[in-house]
Design an enzyme around this catalytic site. Structure first.
Site, PDB file in Angstrom:
ATOM      1  N   ASN A 171      86.802 -22.210  36.737  1.00  0.00           N
ATOM      2  CA  ASN A 171      87.752 -23.314  36.953  1.00  0.00           C
ATOM      3  C   ASN A 171      88.661 -23.421  35.730  1.00  0.00           C
ATOM      4  OD1 ASN A 171      84.662 -24.575  37.739  1.00  0.00           O
ATOM      5  ND2 ASN A 171      86.134 -24.139  39.351  1.00  0.00           N
TER       6      ASN A 171
ATOM      7  N   ASN B 202      85.244 -16.801  42.791  1.00  0.00           N
ATOM      8  CA  ASN B 202      84.238 -17.399  41.924  1.00  0.00           C
ATOM      9  C   ASN B 202      84.537 -18.889  41.780  1.00  0.00           C
ATOM     10  OD1 ASN B 202      82.589 -18.263  39.835  1.00  0.00           O
ATOM     11  ND2 ASN B 202      82.638 -16.267  38.819  1.00  0.00           N
ATOM     12  N   ASP B 203      83.831 -19.680  42.579  1.00  0.00           N
ATOM     13  CA  ASP B 203      84.063 -21.124  42.592  1.00  0.00           C
ATOM     14  C   ASP B 203      83.893 -21.764  41.221  1.00  0.00           C
ATOM     15  OD1 ASP B 203      84.660 -21.645  45.250  1.00  0.00           O
ATOM     16  OD2 ASP B 203      82.559 -21.765  45.843  1.00  0.00           O
ATOM     17  N   CYS B 204      83.269 -21.061  40.334  1.00  0.00           N
ATOM     18  CA  CYS B 204      82.920 -21.638  39.038  1.00  0.00           C
ATOM     19  C   CYS B 204      83.849 -21.207  37.908  1.00  0.00           C
ATOM     20  CB  CYS B 204      81.482 -21.285  38.689  1.00  0.00           C
ATOM     21  SG  CYS B 204      80.335 -21.942  39.896  1.00  0.00           S
TER      22      CYS B 204
END
Ligand code: GLC
Ligand code: GLC
Length: 822
Positions: free
Chosen positions: A499, A495-497
């Site tokens: 963070n 999940n690139d998001c």
């Protein structure tokens, strides 16, 4: 739900989707090209072409997010008396008497009819050739002789698609063209417009637009052709029926041929237009000062200068797709399933493999190269079709890895170098290399890939075996564990998001690359934990297979330790936690106010069967049904975030129900479906699967869904969204490969293994007998499966008349029949 308007339908026999109304709810596109030269084409002929790299070698110009939508493409204007029209309706939008767009396997055919004239254009990129063919057939169905004025149109891009959109102070002075109004020696007739901007200096490539007939005029300067205050819909030259024979110097070069066509009643004529790309050797660039050496262009033109040659090239392309789609073929009697498995899902896998996430109608082609994790996943979708390309891809990807197992998140296809714009430190990345490599070896039996010498970060001299790359990949996880002995997340995991070390209050910072807390030593990911267990088990099995028993034992210990850590610190009671944040607080827990449960860790930890014996897997899968599932699929998290949480990063920046904030991120639905299959829950697996299967959506929701109904999209708006069910980001998504992997290996149950094919379907109780034809290495299997109302569990396998022990049919070359009773 009321019946929604339909814009087209499947034609399975021709493997086409037939669009019957040009005003689709969004441009519905197709991809042309298979290796080096690629084009995107919409149902109204919009789109563009490029060579290998959509950023650095853009051949024709496209303007994204334009008004009106989808402006710019390869256009044919037909002036018949006072009426000007296009076969694809756009850009003139003259109402047509008939319109049809057939998107097929690497080709598109657009047909329009107006006032008795039919114009049908077949667009395709021939195998192994660097050009797009546009075969235009004009037919006069009327009883009068027709005098038509035909104008072609392409607009050149000044090669670098990024600077083409911004550096106008330079761009408006660099454009250069050459025009050949006569046929090249050896070809019967023709005219060619060459685009040679920057050829005088460092570029050794040029493009051309050719037609295989005599022309009566041309244009190469956009403003002259269109008129400064006109649009593509009403270019001056076309409206007046008079080409200007303009020669572009700077500004915006284009290519337009003007052809006068006379058609008697019933008469039909073919024209071949070619959009080509050529590279010359440095010392053979010019034939005279500043004149392009056109030998290679002439040679390419000569290969396609007659209708017969073009038809042959098209037949070859069709045969190529026949062969690709003959490798895995199912017959279930359910058309909706069969067409996705046999045609569209496999086709989408090949497209995502070729393009990664670079160029679609949602990806501008300038932002992203090839993703490390994305490309490894894509590979699983097409490795059965062209294993040598999968092999090369694995080596290319591994060559961008760092010695400690960490990775550049992306690399550029043209240079094959890691791309620092997006940085690295996504701690799931290394595991995907094992995922891809294992899939390749199981399909091919080619263990020699493990001995291939592969550099780190493309540095000459740094080469080690590919196996060593796999080892450092696994070690990267083990060496980066957090306080709960779970994997540190780094910048983000899949999940690139999410963070967790970003902490941004500055809207000008990128969530992807900013790390405002210097030491990310606490935030941990349960998704990576599950991924590590799944790929770790694969790695252990591989090590044993090649006699590395000590290494197998070492990694088995690490896998066991990870399983313990998940059981101890990763279980929330009814589902797996998602992560621990920077402060060590739980994410995805019943204790949280919002986003109490996330899909990724449910998918990976159920696939890994962590705690199955304690009922954890079953509870997790039930929780997915209870909290994540809705009419259109499973959402990523629930409930959606309703406010920005700065210690979580990009995820909560999205409004409720979209993208990573509780959208239906189709990519990860299959993870849970596989979890269901492994657990033997075929009814649930099927119902999740059918919800995001394009053919089922196509039937019900063409208007709501908006995007192409023949492929999966990355994201469908979730239940918390303003418009649940609306799709976005079609075509280039890991969903393609995961849907394929899920249906081919887990639902239909045909799973390549080192020594043969494992057969272990997981089906809904309603499933009836079906057959799968599977080519595998040098063998061909005809497998008939009799489910007998069972969801899972193979009772007996009979191979060529003799019963087989267990569920693996041992590989041997030749033709075989297999009977499977559940
Ligand atoms: C996009 C990216 C993929 C990522 C996913 C979830 O699809 O291409 O790499 O895993 O988003 O953030
Ligand atoms: C994010 C997107 C995500 C994508 C990432 C990388 O904004 O939400 O899906 O993977 O960007 O470009």
């Amino acid at each position: 739900m009321e019946q929604q308007k339909r814009y087209g339908h499947f034609d399975d026999q021709h493997r086409e989707y037939v669009i019957t109304d040009p005003q689709t709810p969004w441009p519905w596109i197709n991809y042309l090209g298979n290796e080096d030269f690629f084009s995107l084409i919409s149902n109204t002929a919009g789109g563009y072409s490029f060579y290998k790299d959509a950023k650095f070698r853009r051949i024709t110009r496209y303007r994204y997010n334009n008004v009106p939508m989808d402006n710019g493409g390869r256009y044919f204007y037909i002036k018949d008396g006072d009426t000007v029209w296009n076969p694809g309706w756009k850009p003139c939008k003259t109402p047509l008497d008939f319109y049809e767009c057939r998107h097929g396997m690497s080709y598109t055919r657009i047909t329009g009819r107006k006032n008795g004239v039919e114009a049908s254009v077949l667009f395709f990129v021939p195998l192994k050739k660097w050009c797009e063919v546009q075969k235009l057939t004009l037919t006069n169905h009327s009883s009068d002789t027709k005098q038509l004025k035909l104008f072609s149109f392409e607009e050149w891009c000044l090669w670098n698609a990024a600077t083409d959109m911004e550096n106008f102070q330079r761009n408006f002075s660099t454009g250069e063209v050459e025009i050949e109004t006569t046929a090249p020696a050896g070809s019967p007739a023709g005219a060619t417009i060459y685009h040679k901007t920057e050829y005088r200096e460092r570029r050794n490539h040029y493009a051309f637009y050719h037609v295989n007939t005599e022309i009566q005029g041309f244009d190469t300067d956009r403003e002259t052709f269109v008129g400064l205050y006109n649009e593509f819909a009403n270019p001056d030259a076309v409206m007046e029926g008079k080409p200007r024979n303009s020669h572009a110097h700077g500004w915006s070069p284009i290519a337009s041929h003007y052809i006068e066509v006379t058609l008697k009643p019933g008469e039909s004529k073919d024209f071949t237009f070619l959009l080509g790309y050529i590279e010359n050797e440095q010392d053979k660039k010019f034939s005279a000062p500043q004149v392009i050496n056109k030998d290679k262009a002439h040679a390419l033109i000569a290969e396609l200068d007659t209708t017969a040659k073009v038809d042959k090239a098209f037949a070859e392309l069709c045969e190529y797709w026949d062969a690709l789609l003959n490798i895995y073929k199912v017959r279930t009697g359910n058309d909706k399933l069969d067409r996705m498995v046999n045609i569209w899902n496999q086709y989408q896998c090949m497209v995502t493999f070729n393009f990664s996430r670079s160029a679609s109608f949602f990806e501008s082609g300038v932002g992203r190269g090839m993703g490390f994790r994305d490309s490894n996943q894509d590979l699983v979708g097409f490795v059965h079709q062209i294993p040598p390309r999968a092999r090369q891809r694995i080596i290319d990807i591994a060559s961008t890895q760092f010695p400690d197992g960490g990775c550049y998140h992306q690399y550029q296809p043209l240079t094959k170098r890691g791309n620092n714009d997006i940085g690295g430190g996504f701690n799931d990345d290394p595991c995907w290399l094992i995922f891809g490599t294992v899939a390749y070896i199981k399909e091919t039996g080619d263990f020699s890939i493990l001995d291939e010498m592969v550099p780190f970060d493309n540095q000459p001299g740094s080469e080690v075996t590919l196996f060593e790359h796999l080892k450092v990949s696994m070690d990267h996880v083990i060496k980066n564990l957090g306080p709960h002995m779970l994997p540190l997340i780094g910048r983000a995991d899949w999940n690139d998001c999410l963070n967790l070390n970003c902490f941004s209050w500055d809207p000008n910072e990128s969530f992807q690359t900013t790390e405002n807390v210097s030491e990310g030593t606490k935030a941990e990911s349960l998704m990576i934990a599950g991924l590590f267990v799944v790929t770790g088990k694969d790695y252990v099995a591989l090590c044993k297979k090649i006699g590395k028993n000590e290494e197998a034992a070492r990694m088995q210990q690490a896998v066991d330790a990870m399983i313990d850590a998940v059981k101890k610190h990763g279980w929330d009671g009814e589902w797996y936690l998602r992560a621990y944040d920077f402060y060590g607080n739980k994410i995805g827990s019943n204790e949280c106010d919002e986003a109490k449960i996330f899909i990724e860790s449910q998918g990976w930890c159920t696939m890994a069967e962590i705690g199955a014996e304690d009922g954890m897997v079953a509870k997790s899968l039930d929780s997915c049904k209870k909290y994540l599932e809705c009419e259109h699929g499973m959402v990523l998290n629930n409930p959606a975030f309703t406010k920005y949480i700065y210690e979580y990063g990009e995820i909560s920046s999205y409004p409720e129900g979209y993208k990573e904030n509780a959208g239906i991120f189709c990519h990860n639905n299959p993870w849970v479906i596989i979890g269901e299959c492994i657990a033997g829950r075929g009814n649930d697996a099927w119902s999740h699967y059918a919800k995001i299967l394009p053919s089922y959506v196509e039937e019900k929701y063409q208007t709501l869904h908006k995007v192409e109904p023949y492929v999966n999209c990355q994201m469908v708006a979730g239940k918390d969204a303003f418009k649940p069910g609306e799709g976005k980001n079609s075509w280039l998504t890991g969903t393609a490969a995961w849907m394929w992997y899920t249906v081919s290996e887990f639902i239909l149950g045909i799973k390549p293994d080192y020594d043969g094919i494992r057969i272990d379907p997981c089906l809904p109780e309603t499933a009836t007998d079906y057959t799968v034809q599977r080519k595998f290495r040098d063998a061909e299997y005809e497998i008939s499966i009799h489910p007998n109302g069972q969801q899972k569990g193979v009772k007996q396998i009979v191979l060529d008349g003799s019963p087989v022990e267990g569920t693996v049919i041992p590989y041997s070359a030749g033709k075989h029949t297999v009977e499977v009773t559940m």
